[in-house]
Motif scaffolding. Structure first.
Motif, PDB file in Angstrom:
ATOM      1  N   VAL A 172      -5.101  10.557   1.441  1.00  0.00           N
ATOM      2  CA  VAL A 172      -4.929  11.494   2.552  1.00  0.00           C
ATOM      3  C   VAL A 172      -4.659  10.738   3.851  1.00  0.00           C
ATOM      4  O   VAL A 172      -3.751  11.083   4.616  1.00  0.00           O
ATOM      5  N   VAL A 173      -5.451   9.695   4.105  1.00  0.00           N
ATOM      6  CA  VAL A 173      -5.298   8.945   5.354  1.00  0.00           C
ATOM      7  C   VAL A 173      -3.947   8.226   5.391  1.00  0.00           C
ATOM      8  O   VAL A 173      -3.276   8.196   6.429  1.00  0.00           O
ATOM      9  N   ILE A 174      -3.528   7.647   4.266  1.00  0.00           N
ATOM     10  CA  ILE A 174      -2.222   6.987   4.225  1.00  0.00           C
ATOM     11  C   ILE A 174      -1.111   8.005   4.475  1.00  0.00           C
ATOM     12  O   ILE A 174      -0.169   7.733   5.238  1.00  0.00           O
ATOM     13  N   ARG A 175      -1.209   9.180   3.847  1.00  0.00           N
ATOM     14  CA  ARG A 175      -0.167  10.196   4.037  1.00  0.00           C
ATOM     15  C   ARG A 175      -0.088  10.631   5.513  1.00  0.00           C
ATOM     16  O   ARG A 175       0.999  10.715   6.084  1.00  0.00           O
ATOM     17  N   VAL A 176      -1.241  10.906   6.114  1.00  0.00           N
ATOM     18  CA  VAL A 176      -1.261  11.302   7.529  1.00  0.00           C
ATOM     19  C   VAL A 176      -0.726  10.168   8.407  1.00  0.00           C
ATOM     20  O   VAL A 176       0.044  10.394   9.346  1.00  0.00           O
ATOM     21  N   GLY A 177      -1.137   8.922   8.096  1.00  0.00           N
ATOM     22  CA  GLY A 177      -0.653   7.779   8.866  1.00  0.00           C
ATOM     23  C   GLY A 177       0.849   7.615   8.766  1.00  0.00           C
ATOM     24  O   GLY A 177       1.523   7.350   9.769  1.00  0.00           O
ATOM     25  N   LEU A 178       1.400   7.780   7.563  1.00  0.00           N
ATOM     26  CA  LEU A 178       2.851   7.654   7.379  1.00  0.00           C
ATOM     27  C   LEU A 178       3.620   8.735   8.138  1.00  0.00           C
ATOM     28  O   LEU A 178       4.609   8.456   8.824  1.00  0.00           O
ATOM     29  N   ILE A 179       3.160   9.981   8.017  1.00  0.00           N
ATOM     30  CA  ILE A 179       3.840  11.069   8.733  1.00  0.00           C
ATOM     31  C   ILE A 179       3.745  10.848  10.237  1.00  0.00           C
ATOM     32  O   ILE A 179       4.735  10.992  10.968  1.00  0.00           O
ATOM     33  N   GLY A 180       2.545  10.476  10.703  1.00  0.00           N
ATOM     34  CA  GLY A 180       2.386  10.209  12.130  1.00  0.00           C
ATOM     35  C   GLY A 180       3.239   9.053  12.606  1.00  0.00           C
ATOM     36  O   GLY A 180       3.853   9.109  13.674  1.00  0.00           O
ATOM     37  N   PHE A 181       3.309   7.994  11.792  1.00  0.00           N
ATOM     38  CA  PHE A 181       4.110   6.826  12.174  1.00  0.00           C
ATOM     39  C   PHE A 181       5.591   7.180  12.206  1.00  0.00           C
ATOM     40  O   PHE A 181       6.332   6.738  13.080  1.00  0.00           O
ATOM     41  N   GLY A 182       6.030   8.003  11.242  1.00  0.00           N
ATOM     42  CA  GLY A 182       7.427   8.407  11.224  1.00  0.00           C
ATOM     43  C   GLY A 182       7.793   9.248  12.432  1.00  0.00           C
ATOM     44  O   GLY A 182       8.810   9.003  13.102  1.00  0.00           O
ATOM     45  N   LEU A 183       6.955  10.242  12.756  1.00  0.00           N
ATOM     46  CA  LEU A 183       7.240  11.121  13.896  1.00  0.00           C
ATOM     47  C   LEU A 183       7.221  10.346  15.215  1.00  0.00           C
ATOM     48  O   LEU A 183       8.087  10.541  16.080  1.00  0.00           O
ATOM     49  N   THR A 184       6.227   9.465  15.373  1.00  0.00           N
ATOM     50  CA  THR A 184       6.147   8.710  16.622  1.00  0.00           C
ATOM     51  C   THR A 184       7.252   7.657  16.718  1.00  0.00           C
ATOM     52  O   THR A 184       7.711   7.343  17.818  1.00  0.00           O
ATOM     53  N   SER A 185       7.692   7.122  15.577  1.00  0.00           N
ATOM     54  CA  SER A 185       8.826   6.191  15.606  1.00  0.00           C
ATOM     55  C   SER A 185      10.086   6.886  16.105  1.00  0.00           C
ATOM     56  O   SER A 185      10.854   6.333  16.904  1.00  0.00           O
ATOM     57  N   VAL A 186      10.297   8.124  15.647  1.00  0.00           N
ATOM     58  CA  VAL A 186      11.446   8.897  16.129  1.00  0.00           C
ATOM     59  C   VAL A 186      11.297   9.171  17.622  1.00  0.00           C
ATOM     60  O   VAL A 186      12.263   9.052  18.389  1.00  0.00           O
ATOM     61  N   ALA A 187      10.071   9.508  18.056  1.00  0.00           N
ATOM     62  CA  ALA A 187       9.834   9.761  19.478  1.00  0.00           C
ATOM     63  C   ALA A 187      10.107   8.513  20.319  1.00  0.00           C
ATOM     64  O   ALA A 187      10.691   8.591  21.399  1.00  0.00           O
ATOM     65  N   VAL A 188       9.696   7.345  19.819  1.00  0.00           N
ATOM     66  CA  VAL A 188       9.966   6.091  20.531  1.00  0.00           C
ATOM     67  C   VAL A 188      11.469   5.825  20.575  1.00  0.00           C
ATOM     68  O   VAL A 188      12.040   5.495  21.621  1.00  0.00           O
ATOM     69  N   GLY A 189      12.131   5.973  19.425  1.00  0.00           N
ATOM     70  CA  GLY A 189      13.556   5.684  19.351  1.00  0.00           C
ATOM     71  C   GLY A 189      14.415   6.603  20.200  1.00  0.00           C
ATOM     72  O   GLY A 189      15.503   6.210  20.629  1.00  0.00           O
ATOM     73  N   LEU A 190      13.955   7.826  20.447  1.00  0.00           N
ATOM     74  CA  LEU A 190      14.735   8.788  21.237  1.00  0.00           C
ATOM     75  C   LEU A 190      14.218   8.943  22.657  1.00  0.00           C
ATOM     76  O   LEU A 190      14.714   9.801  23.404  1.00  0.00           O
ATOM     77  N   ALA A 191      13.231   8.126  23.048  1.00  0.00           N
ATOM     78  CA  ALA A 191      12.594   8.283  24.360  1.00  0.00           C
ATOM     79  C   ALA A 191      13.612   8.194  25.499  1.00  0.00           C
ATOM     80  O   ALA A 191      14.349   7.208  25.592  1.00  0.00           O
ATOM     81  N   PRO A 192      13.665   9.195  26.393  1.00  0.00           N
ATOM     82  CA  PRO A 192      14.614   9.164  27.500  1.00  0.00           C
ATOM     83  C   PRO A 192      14.139   8.338  28.690  1.00  0.00           C
ATOM     84  O   PRO A 192      14.941   7.929  29.532  1.00  0.00           O
ATOM     85  N   THR A 193      12.822   8.111  28.797  1.00  0.00           N
ATOM     86  CA  THR A 193      12.271   7.360  29.926  1.00  0.00           C
ATOM     87  C   THR A 193      11.256   6.345  29.427  1.00  0.00           C
ATOM     88  O   THR A 193      10.750   6.447  28.296  1.00  0.00           O
ATOM     89  N   ALA A 194      10.941   5.393  30.303  1.00  0.00           N
ATOM     90  CA  ALA A 194       9.954   4.376  29.946  1.00  0.00           C
ATOM     91  C   ALA A 194       8.587   5.006  29.706  1.00  0.00           C
ATOM     92  O   ALA A 194       7.872   4.629  28.762  1.00  0.00           O
ATOM     93  N   LEU A 195       8.180   5.975  30.549  1.00  0.00           N
ATOM     94  CA  LEU A 195       6.869   6.611  30.391  1.00  0.00           C
ATOM     95  C   LEU A 195       6.774   7.340  29.061  1.00  0.00           C
ATOM     96  O   LEU A 195       5.760   7.232  28.355  1.00  0.00           O
ATOM     97  N   THR A 196       7.829   8.066  28.692  1.00  0.00           N
ATOM     98  CA  THR A 196       7.831   8.760  27.413  1.00  0.00           C
ATOM     99  C   THR A 196       7.681   7.783  26.261  1.00  0.00           C
ATOM    100  O   THR A 196       6.932   8.023  25.299  1.00  0.00           O
ATOM    101  N   MET A 197       8.380   6.675  26.355  1.00  0.00           N
ATOM    102  CA  MET A 197       8.308   5.678  25.283  1.00  0.00           C
ATOM    103  C   MET A 197       6.910   5.066  25.186  1.00  0.00           C
ATOM    104  O   MET A 197       6.380   4.878  24.086  1.00  0.00           O
ATOM    105  N   ILE A 198       6.306   4.774  26.327  1.00  0.00           N
ATOM    106  CA  ILE A 198       4.986   4.150  26.337  1.00  0.00           C
ATOM    107  C   ILE A 198       3.950   5.090  25.719  1.00  0.00           C
ATOM    108  O   ILE A 198       3.101   4.677  24.924  1.00  0.00           O
ATOM    109  N   LEU A 199       4.024   6.381  26.062  1.00  0.00           N
ATOM    110  CA  LEU A 199       3.105   7.358  25.479  1.00  0.00           C
ATOM    111  C   LEU A 199       3.312   7.458  23.969  1.00  0.00           C
ATOM    112  O   LEU A 199       2.343   7.538  23.196  1.00  0.00           O
TER     113      LEU A 199
END
Length: 464
Positions: free
Chosen positions: A82-109
């Motif tokens: 369960v923890v690995i699955r949640v970690g993978l989904i979270g890592f995938g979603l946040t990786s997309v958020a980092v990769g598409l970040a429009p500003t430095a603050l958005t990327m840092i968060l």
């Protein structure tokens, strides 16, 4: 001639577990190795100078370092899968958020959120292996996991540099989606085998300690990074610093008081564990500074492509892959003290070699010799250091001992990167680069001295 008995093949479930553990950890390790070479490109597009580069690294390390000790409890409470699955989904979603970040603050968060997901992956992956395999099969599985995940250290800098040069720094993070999708598919197949996840009904998650550690690290790191812009006299600097320091103090006091602490301080009564972690603090603080500054300066100061910067960082990893097992075997026979003393000193000599870098830049004579010497010292250090720290603790507590050592290494790198501004004066020019090289050398020398003064070989009697 008698042939050794053939090793029994892994079952279908065993193979699935091993691949899941490898890929889940590989994602986290890969992200940690690609980001340094992408920092100049990120800063060029999003702005913010050295401060942005520091935050891109440290936002991830704050949550990773603070929560990695909680991950073991999460696995016990909710189950490894369960923890690995949640970690993978979270890592995938946040990786997309980092990769598409429009500003430095958005990327840092987004990087901070990515660190939360990353903290779930590596400890849970190892826990999944240890709960699936036993005896020699477990040692074989852990060895396979270690070898496979080490390739992330080789692939990361070169892959990151190539993506930056040929496409965009954003792909450095977006590419995480591919191995994550494959791993989630394997988890689905594992569920179809009928495997039941293991949970410990008596386990508890120490959320207050996790919150104290996260707030404490965030306050101190914020002050160290932002003081160059706002000044130490600003309430927005010394206020968070004081709050952070108090929270870290309360965290330690709470660990002393709890019956089942997140970080058992009693382990530090063991001499080699305490002094080994002191050496870890110095060595990994130096490593955090060295890797970031070399990758950034080669691009921004010397005008090298990101791919070249990634290639320059390869020799230490290759030397470790080729030599760590031999060094570990030798240290196992004669003891770790000499290696833990000499290794950091050799690394310090390599760091001082960077003082040869001049305005008339030459990669082959001014940088590569330093990197190779640094890599030799690192190879002499890492396996004996790990052996000294974990070998001093009884096997039943080796898991928490490993987690503590891992967290200390991450936090040491976090604080060192946060202090980069005061060291360089806010600008990573040639003078700032030389100052960092001296600081790295001093930290490593202190690591060697701490090992010489504190580490005892197993055959030596413990001083009373």
């Amino acid at each position: 001639m008698t042939l050794p008995p053939a090793r029994p093949p892994l079952s279908r479930e065993g193979r699935l577990v091993l691949w899941i553990a490898i890929l889940a950890s590989f994602v986290a390790f890969l992200d940690g190795t690609v980001v340094n070479v992408a920092l100049p490109a990120i800063e060029n597009e999003l702005g913010g100078g050295l401060v942005t580069q520091q935050w891109v690294v440290d936002a991830y390390l704050i949550t990773l370092g603070a929560l990695i000790l909680v991950a073991g409890s999460l696995s016990d409470v909710f189950g490894r899968i369960v923890v690995i699955r949640v970690g993978l989904i979270g890592f995938g979603l946040t990786s997309v958020a980092v990769g598409l970040a429009p500003t430095a603050l958005t990327m840092i968060l987004a990087r901070g959120a990515q660190g939360i997901a990353g903290a779930m992956l590596v400890p849970s992956s190892l826990a999944l292996i240890t709960s699936t395999f036993g005896g020699r099969a477990q040692s074989r599985a852990i060895g396979t996991w270690t070898g496979a995940t080490t390739t992330a250290m080789v692939v990361g800098p070169v892959l990151g540099g190539a993506l930056v040069d040929l496409a965009s720094w954003r792909l450095v993070f977006l590419i995480n989606v591919v191995p994550i999708a494959i791993t989630l598919g394997l988890l689905h197949r594992l569920a179809r085998t009928g495997r039941r996840d293991r949970r410990d009904p008596a386990a508890r998650v120490d959320w207050p300690s996790a919150a104290l550690c996260t707030i404490g690290l965030s306050g101190v790191v914020f002050a160290l990074i932002e003081q160059g812009r706002l000044g130490w006299s600003a309430a927005t600097i010394w206020g968070p610093f004081i709050v952070g320091a108090i929270c870290l103090g309360v965290f330690l006091a709470r660990q002393r008081r709890l019956a089942q602490p997140m970080m058992p301080l009693t382990l530090f009564r063991v001499r080699n564990f305490s002094h080994g972690n002191l050496a870890t603090t110095f060595v990994y603080a130096a490593l955090g500074l060295y890797g970031l500054v070399v990758a950034v300066y080669l691009q921004q100061g010397a005008g090298m492509p990101a791919t070249v910067a990634g290639l320059v960082l390869l020799p230490p990893t290759i030397l470790m892959i080729l030599g760590s097992s031999r060094v570990g075997d030798r240290a196992g026979r004669v003891g770790p003290r000499a290696f833990m003393t000499a290794g950091p000193i050799v690394m310090a000599a390599g760091a001082l070699g960077l003082l040869r870098v001049a305005d008339s830049f030459d990669l082959w004579t001014q940088v590569l010799p330093s990197v190779v010497v640094f890599g030799i010292g690192l190879t002499l250090t890492v396996a004996p250091l790990t052996s000294a720290v974990l070998g001093s603790i009884e096997p039943a507590r080796a898991g928490i001992a490993s987690a503590i050592n891992n967290a200390i290494a991450r936090v040491a790198g976090l604080l060192a990167v946060a202090a980069l501004g005061p060291i360089t004066g806010g600008v990573l020019d040639l003078g700032g680069f030389h100052r960092v090289a001296v600081v790295v050398a001093v930290l490593l020398a202190l690591g060697g001295l701490a090992s010489y003064a504190g580490i005892r070989n197993p055959s030596a009697p413990e001083p009373g």
